[in-house]
Design a protein around this motif. Structure first.
Motif, mmCIF file in Angstrom:
data_model
loop_
_atom_site.group_PDB
_atom_site.id
_atom_site.type_symbol
_atom_site.label_atom_id
_atom_site.label_comp_id
_atom_site.label_asym_id
_atom_site.label_seq_id
_atom_site.Cartn_x
_atom_site.Cartn_y
_atom_site.Cartn_z
ATOM 1 N N GLY A 36 0.826 -1.206 0.000
ATOM 2 C CA GLY A 36 0.000 0.000 0.000
ATOM 3 C C GLY A 36 0.855 1.249 0.000
ATOM 4 O O GLY A 36 2.071 1.220 -0.178
ATOM 5 N N THR A 37 0.198 2.373 0.216
ATOM 6 C CA THR A 37 0.894 3.659 0.224
ATOM 7 C C THR A 37 1.867 3.719 1.400
ATOM 8 O O THR A 37 1.520 3.398 2.530
ATOM 9 C CB THR A 37 -0.119 4.805 0.319
ATOM 10 O OG1 THR A 37 -1.018 4.707 -0.779
ATOM 11 C CG2 THR A 37 0.576 6.146 0.264
ATOM 12 N N TYR A 89 -4.905 12.790 -0.351
ATOM 13 C CA TYR A 89 -5.025 11.337 -0.444
ATOM 14 C C TYR A 89 -6.389 10.883 0.091
ATOM 15 O O TYR A 89 -6.834 11.311 1.158
ATOM 16 C CB TYR A 89 -3.907 10.656 0.345
ATOM 17 C CG TYR A 89 -3.869 9.157 0.183
ATOM 18 C CD1 TYR A 89 -3.279 8.589 -0.929
ATOM 19 C CD2 TYR A 89 -4.431 8.324 1.137
ATOM 20 C CE1 TYR A 89 -3.240 7.210 -1.094
ATOM 21 C CE2 TYR A 89 -4.400 6.944 0.992
ATOM 22 C CZ TYR A 89 -3.804 6.393 -0.126
ATOM 23 O OH TYR A 89 -3.764 5.025 -0.286
ATOM 24 N N GLU A 90 -7.043 10.015 -0.663
ATOM 25 C CA GLU A 90 -8.387 9.541 -0.292
ATOM 26 C C GLU A 90 -8.285 8.194 0.406
ATOM 27 O O GLU A 90 -7.670 7.260 -0.109
ATOM 28 C CB GLU A 90 -9.269 9.441 -1.540
ATOM 29 C CG GLU A 90 -9.532 10.781 -2.217
ATOM 30 C CD GLU A 90 -10.451 10.655 -3.415
ATOM 31 O OE1 GLU A 90 -10.902 9.516 -3.685
ATOM 32 O OE2 GLU A 90 -10.714 11.675 -4.071
ATOM 33 N N HIS A 91 -8.932 8.111 1.570
ATOM 34 C CA HIS A 91 -8.906 6.889 2.378
ATOM 35 C C HIS A 91 -10.240 6.163 2.267
ATOM 36 O O HIS A 91 -11.292 6.775 2.079
ATOM 37 C CB HIS A 91 -8.652 7.213 3.851
ATOM 38 C CG HIS A 91 -7.329 7.871 4.102
ATOM 39 N ND1 HIS A 91 -6.195 7.160 4.409
ATOM 40 C CD2 HIS A 91 -6.958 9.175 4.086
ATOM 41 C CE1 HIS A 91 -5.186 8.001 4.577
ATOM 42 N NE2 HIS A 91 -5.619 9.226 4.378
ATOM 43 N N GLU A 92 -10.164 4.835 2.442
ATOM 44 C CA GLU A 92 -11.387 4.038 2.477
ATOM 45 C C GLU A 92 -11.795 3.706 3.913
ATOM 46 O O GLU A 92 -12.966 3.477 4.183
ATOM 47 C CB GLU A 92 -11.178 2.742 1.684
ATOM 48 C CG GLU A 92 -10.928 2.974 0.193
ATOM 49 C CD GLU A 92 -10.716 1.676 -0.558
ATOM 50 O OE1 GLU A 92 -10.728 0.604 0.104
ATOM 51 O OE2 GLU A 92 -10.553 1.715 -1.791
ATOM 52 N N ASP A 93 -10.844 3.677 4.831
ATOM 53 C CA ASP A 93 -11.148 3.302 6.212
ATOM 54 C C ASP A 93 -11.425 4.553 7.058
ATOM 55 O O ASP A 93 -10.971 5.654 6.728
ATOM 56 C CB ASP A 93 -9.990 2.511 6.829
ATOM 57 C CG ASP A 93 -8.649 3.199 6.649
ATOM 58 O OD1 ASP A 93 -8.539 4.045 5.741
ATOM 59 O OD2 ASP A 93 -7.717 2.899 7.418
ATOM 60 N N ILE A 137 -11.192 7.399 9.919
ATOM 61 C CA ILE A 137 -9.970 8.076 10.354
ATOM 62 C C ILE A 137 -9.433 7.498 11.654
ATOM 63 O O ILE A 137 -8.219 7.426 11.861
ATOM 64 C CB ILE A 137 -10.217 9.596 10.493
ATOM 65 C CG1 ILE A 137 -8.878 10.310 10.682
ATOM 66 C CG2 ILE A 137 -11.185 9.916 11.628
ATOM 67 C CD1 ILE A 137 -8.969 11.806 10.535
ATOM 68 N N ARG A 181 -6.985 4.563 11.061
ATOM 69 C CA ARG A 181 -5.808 4.781 10.226
ATOM 70 C C ARG A 181 -4.533 4.807 11.077
ATOM 71 O O ARG A 181 -4.592 5.107 12.268
ATOM 72 C CB ARG A 181 -5.932 6.102 9.463
ATOM 73 C CG ARG A 181 -7.098 6.141 8.503
ATOM 74 C CD ARG A 181 -7.255 7.522 7.897
ATOM 75 N NE ARG A 181 -8.583 7.687 7.315
ATOM 76 C CZ ARG A 181 -9.102 8.843 6.946
ATOM 77 N NH1 ARG A 181 -8.405 9.959 7.116
ATOM 78 N NH2 ARG A 181 -10.312 8.898 6.434
ATOM 79 N N TRP A 218 -1.412 9.295 9.438
ATOM 80 C CA TRP A 218 -2.520 9.978 8.770
ATOM 81 C C TRP A 218 -3.302 10.867 9.734
ATOM 82 O O TRP A 218 -3.852 11.899 9.334
ATOM 83 C CB TRP A 218 -3.443 8.963 8.110
ATOM 84 C CG TRP A 218 -2.762 8.254 6.985
ATOM 85 C CD1 TRP A 218 -2.313 6.961 6.964
ATOM 86 C CD2 TRP A 218 -2.408 8.815 5.713
ATOM 87 N NE1 TRP A 218 -1.711 6.679 5.763
ATOM 88 C CE2 TRP A 218 -1.761 7.800 4.975
ATOM 89 C CE3 TRP A 218 -2.587 10.074 5.136
ATOM 90 C CZ2 TRP A 218 -1.285 8.005 3.677
ATOM 91 C CZ3 TRP A 218 -2.114 10.279 3.848
ATOM 92 C CH2 TRP A 218 -1.476 9.266 3.136
ATOM 93 N N ASP A 258 -3.682 14.838 9.108
ATOM 94 C CA ASP A 258 -4.951 15.575 9.127
ATOM 95 C C ASP A 258 -4.888 16.768 10.073
ATOM 96 O O ASP A 258 -5.458 17.829 9.802
ATOM 97 C CB ASP A 258 -6.097 14.644 9.533
ATOM 98 C CG ASP A 258 -6.583 13.780 8.376
ATOM 99 O OD1 ASP A 258 -6.243 14.115 7.220
ATOM 100 O OD2 ASP A 258 -7.276 12.784 8.615
#
Length: 547
Positions: free
Chosen positions: A181-182, A306-310, A312, A315, A319, A323
């Motif tokens: 992943g990233t 950056y777009e997250h799926e989980d 906050i 994370r 991240w 933020d």
């Protein structure tokens, strides 16, 4: 009298420990935190083929002190191994290659724990992956059978373990780093001069007051005091003078900055014994670099967008802090102040005062980010102030590696991605002929991939070229195929002649490069390649691709 002397004897100074002396040079590179990360690392090498490049990589990880390594190698030592591998001797003949390599590599650094596999006929790579402690990173060398490769890819996916593929044949080699992943890097170690952020166009009250107190009677200062004004103070004073005559605006373009620089130069006194003032020279030299408005660096912008799926709260801490920094930037229009002040001519006490003003502001900004990050994380998670301080200090240089997406970019590892990179490189080659730039090494990468897909050491030139072209989609034009055939053929001919043999000097150099990138990943310091590096030993060139 004796007792008095003993009472006055200064305490014995403690020198560096044995470990600090042993690892002194590398501690200067990645500090104690990086060394601790190395010493907790557990590395797996799946070795095959001639078995040189993987061993050379492992050597360069054992010397700086990884915690543990395991070598999985199904081969027995034969005469060919004794002729090409420096880490085997005559006593190893007929023995498991993994056992001999683990034993002799372990002698390089007794503090590193080493193991090997398979020890029995029933031991497989799958069983090793199941019973071993979690691996920090896994590397494998070509040729490798599909079953073992699938096991490694599945393990990497399940455990989010970096996977490094290494291929060295003849004069050519490449390695690919697949990250889970990233992969964000905070401690990128930018050049110290690049981190200077003096905020001359947006000074805070304490800095303004300090500068005004020092320059309130600037013309009445004696030569010593005038010649020891810090250049930060000089620039703040003359920026105010500039604004007074330019509609309250700062110099914004090159022409205005050049005029402002001349204004500063003209203010220097020349009737002193030196015939000039060094601090004003420093101020003039710093104009173009420091008289600039705050802006959002591209790397940090990528982090913010950056777009997250989980959710906050689930994370990683990186991240959450990112933020918090984003909210700080939105509120103040600038990033948290790093707090470092460059060297400059000034009186020591004045310079220390200036340093304290910047450090106090940096601590205040970091405290605000910490408070915001803790609010985002919630009561169930603790935010480490040291992580926040590091992020704030390096915010302008944070880097994301292995970011997927980006408009019309094809997914990494796909045929479409290879096609896109190939067309870009072929177009660059056409320009290179006119500009006398070196040609792309992408055909080297494709040919090595083709050789791996052939699956046998006796593959000829034609087989390698066809296997390489099968990696691509079928929409290449006849002209593109013709150009590609010629470039692939030149490399494939050399690879076919080598018959999967490794040259130790090429593999040793490649192993050094791979180990360097692995150390970056393990320590999460510096910026690793993204994601493939190709080496041409004939031309002594490297090139990085994202495929």
């Amino acid at each position: 009298m004796t007792e008095i002397v003993m009472d006055q004897t200064p305490p014995i100074l403690q020198g560096p420990s044995e470990k600090e002396r042993k690892y002194d040079r590398q501690l200067r590179l990645w500090a104690a935190s990086g060394q601790a990360a190395l010493e907790s690392a557990n590395i797996l090498l799946v070795n095959s083929g001639a078995g040189i490049v993987g061993v050379e990589t492992l050597k360069n990880l054992i010397l700086p002190g990884i915690g543990r390594f395991v070598i999985h190698d199904n081969a027995l030592v034969d005469e060919a191994d004794l002729g090409v591998n420096f880490f085997l001797d005559d006593s190893c003949y007929g023995k498991p290659r993994a056992q001999c390599l683990a034993s002799l590599l372990g002698e390089l650094n007794p503090e590193v724990e080493g193991d090997w596999s398979p020890k029995t006929k029933n031991d497989s790579l799958g069983s090793l992956l199941k019973k071993s402690p979690l691996f920090t990173a896994i590397m494998y060398t070509y040729p490798i059978n599909h079953v073992e490769l699938e096991s490694l890819e599945q393990y990497s996916k399940e455990h989010k373990t970096p996977l490094i593929a290494i291929h060295s044949t003849g004069f050519y080699s490449y390695f690919t780093v697949r990250l889970p992943g990233t992969f964000p890097i905070v401690d990128t170690h930018p050049d110290e001069t690049a981190t200077t952020d003096l905020r001359l166009l947006s000074p805070w009250p304490e800095l303004v007051e300090f500068a005004k107190n020092m320059t309130k009677d600037i013309d009445g200062l004696d030569n010593f005091e005038h010649g020891h004004l810090p250049y930060v103070v000089i620039l703040l004073y003359y920026l105010d003078q500039w604004k007074a005559t330019h509609n309250d605006a700062y110099p914004s373009n090159y022409k205005e900055k050049t005029e402002f620089r001349q204004l500063v130069r003209d203010a220097a006194r020349t009737d002193n014994p030196e015939g000039g003032e060094e601090n004003f020279d420093e101020a003039a030299a710093a104009v173009l670099k420091t008289v600039t408005p705050s802006s959002l660096p591209s790397g940090l912008k990528e982090v913010f967008e950056y777009e997250h799926e989980d959710p906050i709260q689930e994370r990683p801490m990186f991240w959450i802090i990112a933020d918090a920094v984003k909210m700080f930037y939105t509120k103040h229009g600038s990033l948290p102040l790093p707090g470092n002040v460059p060297d400059m001519k000034a009186q020591s006490k004045v310079y220390v005062q200036l340093q304290n003003i910047y450090k106090t502001k940096a601590r205040k900004d970091a405290a605000e980010v910490l408070q915001t990050a803790q609010a985002i994380a919630g009561a169930g998670r603790e935010v480490d102030p040291a992580e926040v301080d590091l992020f704030c200090k390096n915010a302008a240089f944070v880097k994301l590696i292995n970011v997927e997406g980006g408009g019309d970019t094809a997914p990494l590892g796909s045929k479409e991605r290879l096609q896109q990179v190939l067309r870009t490189e072929m177009a660059n080659d056409q320009m290179a002929e006119m500009t006398l730039q070196p040609m792309s090494l992408f055909p080297v990468y494709l040919a090595l991939r083709g050789l791996a897909n052939c699956g046998n050491a006796s593959a000829d030139k034609t087989q390698i070229v066809e296997a390489a072209k099968s990696l691509l989609s079928d929409d290449l034009s006849n002209e593109e195929y013709g150009d590609l055939n010629e470039k692939l053929g030149n490399v494939a001919e050399d690879l076919a002649r080598a018959e999967y043999g490794e040259l130790h000097n090429i593999s040793a150099l490649t192993g050094g490069m791979v180990a360097q990138e692995m150390i970056k990943i393990i320590t999460k310091q510096y910026i690793p390649i993204d994601n493939t590096c190709v080496f041409d030993g004939i031309k002594s060139r490297t090139q990085v691709f994202r495929v």
